[in-house]
Design an enzyme around this catalytic site. Structure first.
Site, short mmCIF file in Angstrom:
data_model
loop_
_atom_site.label_atom_id
_atom_site.label_comp_id
_atom_site.label_asym_id
_atom_site.label_seq_id
_atom_site.Cartn_x
_atom_site.Cartn_y
_atom_site.Cartn_z
N CYS A 2 0.85 -1.18 0.00
CA CYS A 2 0.00 0.00 0.00
C CYS A 2 0.89 1.24 0.00
O CYS A 2 1.97 1.23 0.56
CB CYS A 2 -0.89 0.03 1.23
N ARG A 27 4.45 -0.03 -6.38
CA ARG A 27 4.29 -0.89 -5.22
C ARG A 27 3.19 -1.92 -5.43
O ARG A 27 3.09 -2.88 -4.68
CB ARG A 27 3.95 -0.04 -3.98
N ASN A 100 -1.51 1.85 6.34
CA ASN A 100 -0.79 0.69 5.78
C ASN A 100 -0.58 -0.32 6.89
O ASN A 100 -0.36 0.06 8.04
CB ASN A 100 0.60 1.11 5.27
N GLU A 481 16.17 -18.55 -9.84
CA GLU A 481 15.81 -17.14 -10.00
C GLU A 481 15.26 -16.88 -11.40
O GLU A 481 14.28 -16.15 -11.57
CB GLU A 481 17.04 -16.27 -9.70
#
Ligand code: F6R
Length: 609
Positions: A2, A27, A100, A481
């Protein structure tokens, strides 16, 4: 995940906080909203979906306001709807809040409030916090006191930002575990959950400490502890170039960040090696610590965990230092064997990952030495570890981590070399390693120049139903990865294995159409990897191999090869191979029309456990 924004000052506050939200888009979020002071009331605009939805509201309702707060939400309690989006009013619409984190005791509080007649419009824990602070406001008639007393009734990890219609020039915020940063301006002040949202407006910032709060007006910022005692403000100057936080001409942040890796390697080494080829990390811990430690535990999530596996490979191979790597979420409840002589290393790009932070706090309780490898200055993990080495990779905006991984592995390499120096491990030529690290940025440039070949491979195999990522030694860790990158941005199912393990089961999945991307950057085991390549091909699978320019064996055996310059070290060859592998994921996703920088279901910083 958030995002929080806030502004108080002479300018159009709504426009500024909306711009701040845009800078926090990376984000990840699923709804957004703004609260601002207009006349004698607080106006709230909020919408589920992308920021453009909220943008339409902002456009249709031009506001004259000099104070506003804004939020982008990633749903935890209650779905991503207009009602659940922040800001939330209290019961009397006298205050509005954004938040948040998670209020753990919200169910109990909600019951208590409902008993007293409170009615809720959303399913969120945030609205419960709003009603609690609203009750305190009715009691104290002062926003600062209301937030202070309200926060005492809340349990969990949260950052709260609150405004009141009766105090139209004040923003009050409280930090408990979720980050909050104040931007100091001239006759104006700002607030955000992340530094990039402040940079267009100011470079002087104050990172709020745990359990502190701030009262912000256009001309003043006052920080207190949770009991109201004034605390000294310690501004830090941020010298990141704003362009660093923007796309800089690339189609996506992810591509930009992949291309930044040559300078990321240089930056990770900056100030940490001297002209004699020695590693200089003595400020991290004194010599006695490095000679005393008998075990390393590396704790991290996702990409940072994969970097940790590379650390294990090096610590064990180079130093014979037993090293375990844990997923942070498992470490906490897994009852790991820890000793006072061990070192716990926490790797995190954001420095805010809730599981990693919880594991860190557990180690601190147990008085285990802790070391952070973190990218974000002032983040919780960076501040709470006994010592922290910053990766210095600059802000990473794309949700899929790329440059942070490379920086983390370079720092782990420097750390291993530093320990080798202190422990005088026989047979290790630190100066030669350092030279190879100095040469690595140029080799990373050469790896980036292979992009057209990578695109050809992505065009040929991109619509595969399943992709294997295989390798041996360090290549096997890089394979993990590489697979994560492909699944998170191209949504293609992957299987990642040490190549020799395939024949023990997973080979059953290979059939025509299936692709194996094989890391074969260690010339010493090229023939072994070639046998694994043949196993895949014999069942109709196609192979893309990543190898070195000197290799002939793997090259001859594979349909497609990407050939990297040899660094002279199998470990660094494997690290270098992540560049074409990241590009492979990127171009496969791009060709499939995927939304690369913000993949579905994912968020950049995972601040819930
Ligand atoms: C994958 C990715 C995640 C993060 C993980 C840990 O591309 O970005 O797997 O690596 O969420 O995040 P940090 O490093 O911020 O602790």
């Amino acid at each position: 995940m958030c995002g929080i924004a806030g502004y108080v000052g002479p300018r159009q506050a709504v426009d500024i906080v909306f711009d701040q939200l845009r800078r926090l888009e990376y984000r990840g979020y699923d709804s957004a909203g703004i609260a601002y002071l207009e006349g004698d009331h607080i106006e709230v605009m909020k919408r589920a979906g992308k920021l453009s939805e909220l943008g339409r509201l902002v456009h249709d309702h031009p506001a004259q306001s000099h104070l506003a707060i804004a939020h982008s939400r990633w749903a935890t309690h209650g779905g991503p709807t207009d009602e659940n989006a922040h800001p939330h009013y209290d019961a009397y619409e006298q205050i509005a809040i954004i938040h948040n984190g998670i209020i753990e005791n919200y169910m109990d509080l909600k019951e208590e409030l409902a008993y007293r007649g409170h009615i809720f419009r959303s399913q969120t824990d945030t609205e419960v916090a709003a009603h609690i602070i609203g009750e305190e406001y009715s009691k104290w008639g002062d926003l600062e006191e209301a937030v202070r007393h309200g926060a005492r009734r809340l349990r969990g990890a949260f950052a709260l930002v609150v405004i009141s219609k009766a105090e139209p020039s004040t923003i009050v915020c409280f930090r408990n575990a979720s980050p909050l940063v104040i931007g100091l301006g001239q006759g104006e002040n700002l607030l955000a959950s992340d530094i990039p949202a402040l940079l267009p407006y100011t470079r002087e910032v104050v990172v709020l400490e745990e359990n502190t709060m701030a009262v912000i007006t256009d001309g003043d910022v006052r920080v207190t502890d949770s009991d109201g005692r004034d605390l000294a403000i310690k501004p830090i100057h941020i010298d990141w170039d704003l362009a660093v936080a923007e796309r800089g001409g690339y189609e996506h942040f992810m591509l930009k960040e992949i291309h930044e890796q040559p300078s990321v390697i240089r930056n990770a080494m900056a100030g940490r090696v001297d002209e004699k080829g020695r590693v200089r990390l003595e400020q991290v811990f004194g010599e006695h610590v490095w000679t005393e430690i008998d075990r390393v535990n590396i704790i991290a999530c996702g990409t940072a965990y994969h970097a940790g596996l590379m650390g294990k490979h090096l610590f064990e191979k180079l130093l014979r230092l037993p090293t375990d790597v844990y997923y942070s979420s498992e470490f906490r409840y897994g009852d790991p064997v820890l000793s006072q002589k061990s070192l716990a290393i926490f790797i995190s790009q954001s420095g805010e990952t809730a599981d990693t932070l919880a594991a860190l706090r557990l180690c601190k309780q147990l008085r285990i030495r802790t070391l952070g490898i973190v990218n974000v200055v002032g983040s919780s993990i960076a501040r709470e570890c006994d010592r922290t080495i910053m990766t210095q990779a600059g802000p990473e905006i794309s949700v899929a981590s790329t440059k942070a991984y490379t920086a983390q592995v370079v720092v782990l390499t420097l750390l291993a070399l530093h320990i080798a120096q202190v422990q005088e491990v026989p047979g290790i030529r630190v100066d030669e390693w350092v030279q190879a690290l100095h040469d690595l940025p140029a080799k990373a440039e050469a790896a980036l120049e292979l992009e057209d070949e990578v695109i050809d491979a992505a065009v040929k195999v991109g619509n595969m139903p399943l992709c294997f990522f295989l390798g041996r030694g360090a290549d096997a860790y890089v394979a993990m990865e590489a697979a994560l990158k492909l699944k998170e941005i191209a949504y293609i199912p992957t299987q990642e294995y040490p190549a020799g393990e395939m024949k023990h089961g997973a080979l059953a999945l290979v059939q025509p159409g299936v692709v194996a991307v094989v890391g074969a950057t260690d010339p010493a085991i090229a023939d072994k990897v070639t046998s694994n390549i043949k196993e895949v091909q014999a069942r109709g699978g196609s192979v893309v191999a990543i190898t070195t320019t000197e290799d002939q064996i793997v090259h001859k055996a594979s349909e497609m090869t990407i050939r990297l310059p040899n660094t002279g070290y199998d470990f660094l060859n494997a690290l270098l191979s992540i560049i074409p592998l990241q590009l492979f994921a990127y171009h496969t996703a791009r060709l499939a029309g995927c939304e690369i920088d913000q993949p579905r279901n994912l968020a950049k910083s995972v601040t819930v456990e």
